[in-house]
Design a protein around this motif. Sequence first.
Motif, PDB file in Angstrom:
ATOM      1  N   VAL A 229       4.313  -0.395  -9.630  1.00 53.68           N
ATOM      2  CA  VAL A 229       3.868  -0.409  -8.242  1.00 53.68           C
ATOM      3  C   VAL A 229       2.553  -1.181  -8.190  1.00 53.68           C
ATOM      4  O   VAL A 229       1.670  -0.987  -9.034  1.00 53.68           O
ATOM      5  N   VAL A 230       2.422  -2.066  -7.208  1.00 50.15           N
ATOM      6  CA  VAL A 230       1.269  -2.959  -7.181  1.00 50.15           C
ATOM      7  C   VAL A 230       0.486  -2.835  -5.879  1.00 50.15           C
ATOM      8  O   VAL A 230       1.004  -2.392  -4.858  1.00 50.15           O
ATOM      9  N   LYS A 231      -0.761  -3.261  -5.952  1.00 50.82           N
ATOM     10  CA  LYS A 231      -1.609  -3.381  -4.769  1.00 50.82           C
ATOM     11  C   LYS A 231      -1.359  -4.753  -4.144  1.00 50.82           C
ATOM     12  O   LYS A 231      -0.822  -5.651  -4.797  1.00 50.82           O
ATOM     13  N   PRO A 232      -1.770  -4.939  -2.885  1.00 55.42           N
ATOM     14  CA  PRO A 232      -1.538  -6.231  -2.231  1.00 55.42           C
ATOM     15  C   PRO A 232      -2.241  -7.413  -2.918  1.00 55.42           C
ATOM     16  O   PRO A 232      -1.820  -8.547  -2.773  1.00 55.42           O
ATOM     17  N   SER A 233      -3.291  -7.149  -3.670  1.00 54.22           N
ATOM     18  CA  SER A 233      -4.051  -8.234  -4.279  1.00 54.22           C
ATOM     19  C   SER A 233      -3.502  -8.675  -5.634  1.00 54.22           C
ATOM     20  O   SER A 233      -4.047  -9.585  -6.250  1.00 54.22           O
ATOM     21  N   ARG A 234      -2.431  -8.090  -6.097  1.00 56.14           N
ATOM     22  CA  ARG A 234      -1.842  -8.424  -7.409  1.00 56.14           C
ATOM     23  C   ARG A 234      -1.366  -9.866  -7.407  1.00 56.14           C
ATOM     24  O   ARG A 234      -0.708 -10.324  -6.474  1.00 56.14           O
TER      25      ARG A 234
ATOM     26  N   LYS B  52       0.823  -1.215   0.000  1.00 58.30           N
ATOM     27  CA  LYS B  52       0.000   0.000   0.000  1.00 58.30           C
ATOM     28  C   LYS B  52       0.855   1.262   0.000  1.00 58.30           C
ATOM     29  O   LYS B  52       0.464   2.286  -0.553  1.00 58.30           O
ATOM     30  N   LYS B  53       2.031   1.197   0.618  1.00 61.88           N
ATOM     31  CA  LYS B  53       2.932   2.357   0.668  1.00 61.88           C
ATOM     32  C   LYS B  53       3.731   2.527  -0.612  1.00 61.88           C
ATOM     33  O   LYS B  53       4.476   3.493  -0.752  1.00 61.88           O
TER      34      LYS B  53
END
Length: 126
Positions: free
Chosen positions: A34-39, A24-25
């Motif tokens: 840059v990715v989200k945690p659900s990637r 998230k950061k």
Amino acid sequence: MRIDKYLWCIRYFKTRSMASNACKKGQVKVNDQVVKPSREVYATDKIELRKDQINYTIIVNDIPPSRIGAKLVDLYRTDTTPKEAFEAKELLKYSKDYYRKKGTGRPTKKDRRDIDDFYETPEEDI
């Protein structure tokens, strides 16, 4: 497998929520994005991760079924982090001031003993 779960499974983070917060950061990149945690993560993906002032570079070899032991981590990832990153962290240790300066804060146990020895009067003088 999700990127936060993968980083937790290969023991880069102690908890999955810590891995999720790093995503998230913006501290985690997969294939330079840059990715989200659900990637989702797949084999041959390149992961760049910033943790403890070190930029780790990881290549995914395989997806683990669940969290694995520390000895088995190398089966599921290839660490291509340059050695200069670790050397830079070692240099940071020397630049920090670990000991408190005289006159600031509480005395240490050694300081207290030195003070007691200084103020202690011999019993013969009394």
